[in-house]
Motif scaffolding. Structure first.
Motif, PDB file in Angstrom:
ATOM      1  N   UNK A 192       0.827  -1.210   0.000  1.00 50.65           N
ATOM      2  CA  UNK A 192       0.000   0.000   0.000  1.00 50.65           C
ATOM      3  C   UNK A 192       0.859   1.257   0.000  1.00 50.65           C
ATOM      4  N   UNK A 193       1.950   1.253   0.741  1.00 53.82           N
ATOM      5  CA  UNK A 193       2.837   2.401   0.776  1.00 53.82           C
ATOM      6  C   UNK A 193       3.518   2.611  -0.579  1.00 53.82           C
ATOM      7  N   UNK A 194       3.897   1.526  -1.217  1.00 56.19           N
ATOM      8  CA  UNK A 194       4.479   1.618  -2.561  1.00 56.19           C
ATOM      9  C   UNK A 194       3.480   2.237  -3.542  1.00 56.19           C
ATOM     10  N   UNK A 195       2.223   1.815  -3.441  1.00 50.22           N
ATOM     11  CA  UNK A 195       1.175   2.374  -4.303  1.00 50.22           C
ATOM     12  C   UNK A 195       0.967   3.854  -3.998  1.00 50.22           C
ATOM     13  N   UNK A 196       1.006   4.228  -2.711  1.00 51.32           N
ATOM     14  CA  UNK A 196       0.840   5.630  -2.330  1.00 51.32           C
ATOM     15  C   UNK A 196       1.997   6.468  -2.875  1.00 51.32           C
ATOM     16  N   UNK A 197       3.212   5.940  -2.807  1.00 56.67           N
ATOM     17  CA  UNK A 197       4.375   6.666  -3.343  1.00 56.67           C
ATOM     18  C   UNK A 197       4.256   6.844  -4.858  1.00 56.67           C
ATOM     19  N   UNK A 198       3.806   5.806  -5.539  1.00 58.49           N
ATOM     20  CA  UNK A 198       3.633   5.893  -6.990  1.00 58.49           C
ATOM     21  C   UNK A 198       2.588   6.945  -7.342  1.00 58.49           C
ATOM     22  N   UNK A 199       1.466   6.930  -6.622  1.00 57.77           N
ATOM     23  CA  UNK A 199       0.392   7.897  -6.856  1.00 57.77           C
ATOM     24  C   UNK A 199       0.899   9.316  -6.577  1.00 57.77           C
ATOM     25  N   UNK A 200       1.616   9.501  -5.466  1.00 55.97           N
ATOM     26  CA  UNK A 200       2.144  10.809  -5.083  1.00 55.97           C
ATOM     27  C   UNK A 200       3.116  11.337  -6.143  1.00 55.97           C
ATOM     28  N   UNK A 201       3.980  10.471  -6.652  1.00 57.50           N
ATOM     29  CA  UNK A 201       4.944  10.881  -7.672  1.00 57.50           C
ATOM     30  C   UNK A 201       4.233  11.335  -8.949  1.00 57.50           C
ATOM     31  N   UNK A 202       3.134  10.667  -9.281  1.00 52.25           N
ATOM     32  CA  UNK A 202       2.408  10.991 -10.505  1.00 52.25           C
ATOM     33  C   UNK A 202       1.502  12.209 -10.333  1.00 52.25           C
ATOM     34  N   UNK A 203       0.800  12.277  -9.173  1.00 56.13           N
ATOM     35  CA  UNK A 203      -0.230  13.300  -8.973  1.00 56.13           C
ATOM     36  C   UNK A 203       0.225  14.483  -8.119  1.00 56.13           C
ATOM     37  N   UNK A 204       1.312  14.321  -7.374  1.00 59.00           N
ATOM     38  CA  UNK A 204       1.807  15.411  -6.543  1.00 59.00           C
ATOM     39  C   UNK A 204       1.155  15.518  -5.175  1.00 59.00           C
ATOM     40  N   UNK A 205       0.335  14.584  -4.798  1.00 56.23           N
ATOM     41  CA  UNK A 205      -0.323  14.601  -3.489  1.00 56.23           C
ATOM     42  C   UNK A 205      -1.044  13.298  -3.233  1.00 56.23           C
ATOM     43  N   UNK A 206      -1.708  13.233  -2.075  1.00 56.12           N
ATOM     44  CA  UNK A 206      -2.458  12.016  -1.730  1.00 56.12           C
ATOM     45  C   UNK A 206      -3.952  12.303  -1.598  1.00 56.12           C
ATOM     46  N   UNK A 207      -4.486  13.134  -2.475  1.00 55.35           N
ATOM     47  CA  UNK A 207      -5.930  13.334  -2.511  1.00 55.35           C
ATOM     48  C   UNK A 207      -6.494  12.267  -3.440  1.00 55.35           C
ATOM     49  N   UNK A 208      -6.657  11.072  -2.880  1.00 55.23           N
ATOM     50  CA  UNK A 208      -7.038   9.890  -3.651  1.00 55.23           C
ATOM     51  C   UNK A 208      -8.545   9.680  -3.547  1.00 55.23           C
ATOM     52  N   UNK A 209      -9.259   9.576  -4.667  1.00 54.02           N
ATOM     53  CA  UNK A 209     -10.688   9.253  -4.606  1.00 54.02           C
ATOM     54  C   UNK A 209     -10.901   7.886  -3.944  1.00 54.02           C
ATOM     55  N   UNK A 210     -11.958   7.748  -3.185  1.00 52.19           N
ATOM     56  CA  UNK A 210     -12.232   6.519  -2.415  1.00 52.19           C
ATOM     57  C   UNK A 210     -12.228   5.275  -3.304  1.00 52.19           C
ATOM     58  N   UNK A 211     -12.702   5.356  -4.524  1.00 52.27           N
ATOM     59  CA  UNK A 211     -12.817   4.191  -5.402  1.00 52.27           C
ATOM     60  C   UNK A 211     -11.563   3.943  -6.252  1.00 52.27           C
ATOM     61  N   UNK A 212     -10.521   4.739  -6.072  1.00 53.66           N
ATOM     62  CA  UNK A 212      -9.329   4.623  -6.924  1.00 53.66           C
ATOM     63  C   UNK A 212      -8.581   3.313  -6.692  1.00 53.66           C
ATOM     64  N   UNK A 213      -8.190   2.676  -7.785  1.00 49.64           N
ATOM     65  CA  UNK A 213      -7.373   1.456  -7.752  1.00 49.64           C
ATOM     66  C   UNK A 213      -6.068   1.766  -8.474  1.00 49.64           C
TER      67      UNK A 213
END
Length: 108
Positions: A43-64
Motif C-alpha cells: 500500500x505504501x508503494x502504491x501511495x508513493x507511486x500515486x504521489x509521484x504521478x499526482x503530486x499529493x495524496x488526494x485519492x478518490x475513495x474508489x481509486x485502484x
C-alpha cells in the motif's frame, strides 16, 4: 510465465490454514500468506507511486492503483480505500507509519 493481467492482493489467511485462490490448479502449491507488514509495504508503494504521478495524496475513495511487479505481473491496490481507512484510524497507527505517510503529504 503468468499473464500480466491485474490481480488483487490475497485475502488474509488464518494461522495453520493454507491460502486458497480461485482458479488454482489441483496439486498446485497455494500462495504464501500475506502478512500485515507486507500489505502495508504494498500500500505504501502504491501511495508513493500515486504521489509521484499526482503530486499529493488526494485519492478518490474508489481509486485502484496498478503496481507492476519485478516479475512483470500487475497488482491492483485499492489505494482509495487504504488512504481513507488509514485517515479514519490515524490514532491507532504507530509513529513510523504516520511519518512514512506524512512524508508524502498525507492530510490527517
Amino acid at each position: 510465465m503468468r499473464d500480466a493481467s491485474p490481480r488483487p492482493l490475497a485475502l488474509p489467511c488464518r494461522p495453520g490454514r493454507p491460502c486458497a485462490q480461485a482458479g488454482q490448479e489441483p496439486g498446485e502449491k497455494p500462495p504464501a500468506c500475506r502478512t500485515q507488514a507486507y500489505k502495508w509495504a504494498v500500500n505504501l508503494r502504491a501511495a508513493r507511486q500515486f504521489h509521484a504521478r499526482e503530486g499529493g495524496l488526494q485519492v478518490p475513495r474508489q481509486h485502484v492503483e496498478e503496481l507492476t511487479e519485478p516479475d512483470g505481473t500487475v497488482t491492483e491496490v485499492k489505494l482509495g480505500q487504504f488512504v481513507d481507512n488509514t485517515r479514519r484510524r490515524a490514532a491507532k497507527l504507530n509513529q513510523d507509519r504516520r511519518q512514512e505517510l506524512g512524508a508524502l503529504g498525507m492530510r490527517w
